[in-house]
Design a protein around this motif. Structure first.
Motif, PDB file in Angstrom:
ATOM      1  N   GLY A  19      -1.849   5.300   0.448  1.00 55.92           N
ATOM      2  CA  GLY A  19      -1.768   5.135   1.890  1.00 55.92           C
ATOM      3  C   GLY A  19      -1.443   6.459   2.546  1.00 55.92           C
ATOM      4  N   ASP A 175      -2.498   2.889   6.744  1.00 56.29           N
ATOM      5  CA  ASP A 175      -2.641   3.206   5.323  1.00 56.29           C
ATOM      6  C   ASP A 175      -4.100   3.144   4.883  1.00 56.29           C
ATOM      7  OD1 ASP A 175      -0.048   3.831   4.652  1.00 56.29           O
ATOM      8  OD2 ASP A 175       0.473   1.835   3.964  1.00 56.29           O
ATOM      9  N   PRO A 179      -5.653   7.453   3.906  1.00 54.78           N
ATOM     10  CA  PRO A 179      -5.010   7.646   2.591  1.00 54.78           C
ATOM     11  C   PRO A 179      -4.671   9.119   2.362  1.00 54.78           C
ATOM     12  CG  PRO A 179      -7.363   7.211   2.340  1.00 54.78           C
ATOM     13  CD  PRO A 179      -7.037   6.944   3.769  1.00 54.78           C
ATOM     14  N   ARG A 226       6.264   9.817   2.418  1.00 56.57           N
ATOM     15  CA  ARG A 226       6.118   8.808   1.375  1.00 56.57           C
ATOM     16  C   ARG A 226       6.881   9.224   0.140  1.00 56.57           C
ATOM     17  NH1 ARG A 226       1.975   4.859   2.896  1.00 56.57           N
ATOM     18  NH2 ARG A 226       2.987   2.958   2.210  1.00 56.57           N
TER      19      ARG A 226
END
Length: 263
Positions: A19, A175, A179, A226
């Motif tokens: 994502g 997401d 990506p 992330r």
């Protein structure tokens, strides 16, 4: 026939997801509604006098300067560090902020407007101060105290939990669309707090403590990255406004939705 080792199929590997890799959460610049709401609260007035739908409230001149300062800061970053996409609330103050900032970067990016980033809807309590709610809708004021800031839904409006539902859907789409990408979201104070709630997997008490102790300042930047598992998020910075100070733009604090700052 011998059974295959589960490791051959990656059964022991942690789950991964491809994502977005980074989110920049930006509150819109100062709006005429921010100024009117702050003045009404200070005066003890019942009603916030704006004369426009919330969706049509524009930036003040200071808000435009803040948006331009945001863009100037972004323009000074390494091109590889800039967002590859911009998603924006449909409300005018957010769209103006996004466009002014992007114009200053010269990136050529165009904001993607998505209604799921709109501000929380207050229903019958719209344009009322805390004093106005107590005087005009005392039963609703009592209901709000009973249910608490997180779960209370005004008639015709949204609870924070309702906003969370639309933000979960939005994040799934981001997401899928980006990506590994870095995405800038331009929205509102409550939306930014609730994006933190979702991404950092906070609980109600943690969210309310952040709201109690912080005001998301206009044109501030909150960055989420992330984690190594490709699923969860880490907070890299919250409510940063040094780019405004460096550009000589005024830093403004307006609490906005009175439910954002629990009393």
């Amino acid at each position: 026939m011998h059974p295959q080792d589960p490791a051959d199929h990656g059964a022991s590997d942690p789950p991964t997801r491809s994502g977005a890799a980074e989110l920049w959460l930006v509150r819109h610049g100062e709006s005429t509604g921010n100024v009117a709401a702050t003045a009404a609260q200070a005066a003890g007035a019942e009603v916030i006098e704006i004369g426009q739908r919330d969706a049509d409230v524009p930036l003040t001149s200071r808000g435009a300067e803040q948006a331009a300062a945001l863009g100037a800061w972004m323009a000074g970053l390494d091109p590889g560090a800039l967002p590859q996409a911009v998603w924006c609330s449909p409300y005018l103050r957010a769209r103006q902020t996004a466009q002014l900032a992007l114009d200053a970067t010269g990136s050529g990016l165009r904001p993607r407007v998505d209604e799921r980033l709109r501000d929380r809807e207050l229903g019958v309590l719209d344009l009322l101060t805390a004093v106005g709610v107590e005087r005009r809708f005392p039963q609703e004021a009592a209901r709000r105290r009973w249910w608490g800031k997180f779960y209370y839904r005004p008639p015709g409006g949204e609870a924070w939990t309702d906003v969370v539902l639309r933000l979960r859907s939005l994040l799934r789409d981001i997401d899928d669309a980006h990506p590994g990408g870095r995405v800038l979201l331009v929205a509102h104070d409550a939306v930014i707090l609730l994006l933190r709630y979702v991404c950092e997997q906070l609980d109600e008490d943690q969210l309310l403590e952040i709201a109690r102790t912080h005001t998301v300042v206009n044109a501030s930047v909150t960055q989420l990255t992330r984690a190594g598992d490709g699923i969860s998020w880490n907070l890299a910075s919250f409510n940063a406004a040094s780019h405004l100070e460096s550009a000589g733009a005024t830093v403004t604090e307006h609490a906005g939705d009175t439910d954002v700052a629990p009393r």
